[in-house]
Enzyme design. Sequence first.
Site, PDB file in Angstrom:
ATOM      1  N   HIS B 284     -13.890 -10.942 -30.527  1.00 60.07           N
ATOM      2  CA  HIS B 284     -14.868 -10.066 -29.873  1.00 60.07           C
ATOM      3  C   HIS B 284     -16.264 -10.657 -29.943  1.00 60.07           C
ATOM      4  CE1 HIS B 284     -16.552  -8.039 -33.490  1.00 60.07           C
ATOM      5  NE2 HIS B 284     -15.329  -8.045 -33.959  1.00 60.07           N
ATOM      6  N   ASP B 296     -17.958 -12.017 -38.405  1.00 64.10           N
ATOM      7  CA  ASP B 296     -17.406 -10.908 -37.605  1.00 64.10           C
ATOM      8  C   ASP B 296     -18.194 -10.784 -36.309  1.00 64.10           C
ATOM      9  OD1 ASP B 296     -16.118  -8.628 -36.728  1.00 64.10           O
ATOM     10  OD2 ASP B 296     -17.000  -7.304 -38.223  1.00 64.10           O
ATOM     11  N   GLU B 331     -16.317  -4.090 -29.240  1.00 68.90           N
ATOM     12  CA  GLU B 331     -15.207  -3.844 -30.159  1.00 68.90           C
ATOM     13  C   GLU B 331     -15.634  -2.917 -31.287  1.00 68.90           C
ATOM     14  OE1 GLU B 331     -12.722  -4.442 -33.774  1.00 68.90           O
ATOM     15  OE2 GLU B 331     -14.844  -4.914 -33.533  1.00 68.90           O
ATOM     16  N   GLU B 332     -16.808  -3.230 -31.870  1.00 71.93           N
ATOM     17  CA  GLU B 332     -17.217  -2.551 -33.103  1.00 71.93           C
ATOM     18  C   GLU B 332     -17.380  -1.047 -32.943  1.00 71.93           C
ATOM     19  OE1 GLU B 332     -17.002  -3.833 -35.818  1.00 71.93           O
ATOM     20  OE2 GLU B 332     -17.526  -5.945 -35.828  1.00 71.93           O
ATOM     21  N   HIS B 430     -19.848  -6.139 -41.983  1.00 76.33           N
ATOM     22  CA  HIS B 430     -20.764  -5.107 -41.485  1.00 76.33           C
ATOM     23  C   HIS B 430     -22.037  -4.977 -42.323  1.00 76.33           C
ATOM     24  CE1 HIS B 430     -17.358  -2.799 -39.158  1.00 76.33           C
ATOM     25  NE2 HIS B 430     -17.397  -4.084 -38.863  1.00 76.33           N
TER      26      HIS B 430
END
Lengths: 467, 467
Positions: B284, B296, B331-332, B430
């Site tokens: 992503h 990420d 996505e998140e 995150h």
Amino acid sequence: MRFFIAALLCNLLWMPAAGLAEAEIVTPKMRQTAEKLAATALQDTTAYDLVESLTTEIGPRLAGTEAEARARDWAVKKLKQLGFKNVRIEPFEVPLWQRGVEKAEITSPFPQPLYITTLGGSVATPPEGVEGDLVSFPSLAALQAVRAGSLRGKIVFVDQVMTRTQDGSGYGVAVQKRRETAFAAHKAGAVGALIRSVGTSSHRFAHTGQMKAITDTSVGPSVPSAALSAPDADQLARALSRDEPLRLRLTLTPQTQARAPSGNVIAEIPGRERPDEIVLIGAHLDSWDQGTGAVDDGAGVGIVTGAAKVIMDNLRRAPKRTIRVVYFGAEEVGLVGAKAYAEAHSRELENHIVGTESDFGADKIWRFDTRIAEAKLPVAKAIGDVLLPLGIGPGNNEASGGPDMKYVREAGVPVVTLLQNGWDYFDLHHTPNDTLDKIDPAKLAQNVAAYAAFVYLVAEMDEDFRE
Amino acid sequence: MRFFIAALLCNLLWMPAAGLAEAEIVTPKMRQTAEKLAATALQDTTAYDLVESLTTEIGPRLAGTEAEARARDWAVKKLKQLGFKNVRIEPFEVPLWQRGVEKAEITSPFPQPLYITTLGGSVATPPEGVEGDLVSFPSLAALQAVRAGSLRGKIVFVDQVMTRTQDGSGYGVAVQKRRETAFAAHKAGAVGALIRSVGTSSHRFAHTGQMKAITDTSVGPSVPSAALSAPDADQLARALSRDEPLRLRLTLTPQTQARAPSGNVIAEIPGRERPDEIVLIGAHLDSWDQGTGAVDDGAGVGIVTGAAKVIMDNLRRAPKRTIRVVYFGAEEVGLVGAKAYAEAHSRELENHIVGTESDFGADKIWRFDTRIAEAKLPVAKAIGDVLLPLGIGPGNNEASGGPDMKYVREAGVPVVTLLQNGWDYFDLHHTPNDTLDKIDPAKLAQNVAAYAAFVYLVAEMDEDFRE
């Protein structure tokens, strides 16, 4: 050549000089008592309980704030409860600097925020910030070498990396850029300054810390300045490698107030024979504003207090000399409490047998450094032998004694440093990460044991460390 | 019992079923080619260069923001430069949620600030915040069990610890509290909610993340909610242990905009014999707003692209099937791009041979999981044998394929997971700490090698994974 080797051996092994047999300095009975105190200290939780209480019930306690005042009240209450005598606050005043908004962002060509922390003592930008092209320097010296006024309108970035060392020596080198960059940037005509954090971390917290001492009125004009986290410094270096002008906006709105209350907190175990002779053990009570000051310097507060408490509770009689515990105020902003102490006690300093501060974290002590008369090195050797089983080896005779020993040391008081392992210390130092969970109770207890043995021996022996 | 053991062995060893000899699935020549591609991939820097470029030149790229749009443009440019075909953006819309002020502090009896991060999708407090006594729950279930309205005026705190695991299974359990706490707190009558971060870190960054999917309109009312860093959660637990009411103030001012542009970016290596049959590899493109989205999921973007690039550049002819690289948007915030892809390509899904996403960091792949027809496990076994020399062992047949495979998997597309070592992943996940320096180029290259071998084999073989 043979003479040289003999001198070296003498130095390495701290061989007793003529007329000072070790067993006379530290008698077998004293050694036994010191060892018992150390063993007791390894099981004692006073130190950890104090750090837990201080960091939980007070938290951050920046010099001059209401929180630092609450910390002094906390300290007086705790020290009295523990049974110390002559517990008192010695007040003084300190300028109060407090951070405000702190924002940095690349505005072009790669808009994105950066993680920074304002340096203590920084002046403010206008509320809307300052914007300028970034100019990077590999060192403070390189910035200082530019022509005055040649960086008009720029934001400077000193991208100098700190070396990780066990003994903390990397800090002394790196900290110069924190102290000097804002002033050098002003001379060059810049509108703002950034430094790679004085620290060894790879997390995204920048390391704060004071520029020049907050009480230093001799300093010239400076520009608003902040530290970048290491990943952000790396990011700027990469962004600059693209060969496009890199534009930044920096907004810092700290405020300064000329006078605010601070103070040192003092407690004693009066000596049974020579109460005027003082063994000074200190730590500092204030902390930076972003962590809870666990490792810097709640740990020190716990260690020296825990050690004194073990001595107080486990001997039939107090040692001959007075043991004085001092929690210095306003250390972080420029050793203001240290100076106040040296001034308030100037007449007493000749009776200070030795001074030492625990202010280098909570890891194990690995080395015993001194700064005492050469002739008295055998005394240090006799004490050092008692510390060996705790994993503490002999060091050098160039100890600082800890930051808050500066003024008493300069006034001639002998100092020692029970040097902690500083390998990881600058990962946390002056960041929000300085919290209680970073303290290992077993390592803290080793510190307490070493201090208990050292302080007892010096307070009980007849020798001193002067010529 | 004997049957059970035989079944177990069969499962553990992926023994070929009748009629499917391994050498027919992966011919010696194919195996040799796959091994060469893997060896080449271990030396190729495309993946790292892409992550470096994306995290430096774009940085954070929250779904729906202008930065995410810049990332799509970056992606199109890079994918074309690398030589991919059919490079395009498939746009869709997404609600845009952006954090504002986020502040939490103990107001009594121990005034001090706390480190928090607003949870994605949280509603706002009034500008002056909300204040209330803190009530702690050991688990989400404990909070959900309280009587409706019984926590009127309180701030709730769900203090549930996440388990560190290699396979990431601790996350599935822990993430429920992030998703549900704000709604359960509202039912109980609370004015705000805090959770211990969904993460395994001991640093002072709280871990953000989405509550319910941003597009989920079925959710009920909620209260403003944020995550605490682990040290701050510990601090609250200690402060609560003092048996005095603990009063907190929480100020969160996020804003939501109903519609903003997002999109998926697609690129292909068209198949030479069966171009309609698709091997889907994804990652992503969006990230959370506080890190630079390196681990990420910049790493995933680099891995799948680097693998496809190695195949494209090192074979005389393209593989039989089409290799499709998809960078999912949004996505998140709730797999919005994944849903858009599944809808836009619904008619094509029956021709998707397999799907997989790299979205679990940048550590080495250690296990090969599948979710394919039982009868086709020998095909997985044949592929798995080629992956073994990379340190990748056989796993189970319950793979998710990665977050963005959810909708295509539910539509019947077989999926695999090249499972990365997740031991440290949730230390960074995150948080602002998700930056480029956390990626080890050698570990990243192992991922590229595994994907190159896997993707080549599936794109070249005649077998598929369906019944």
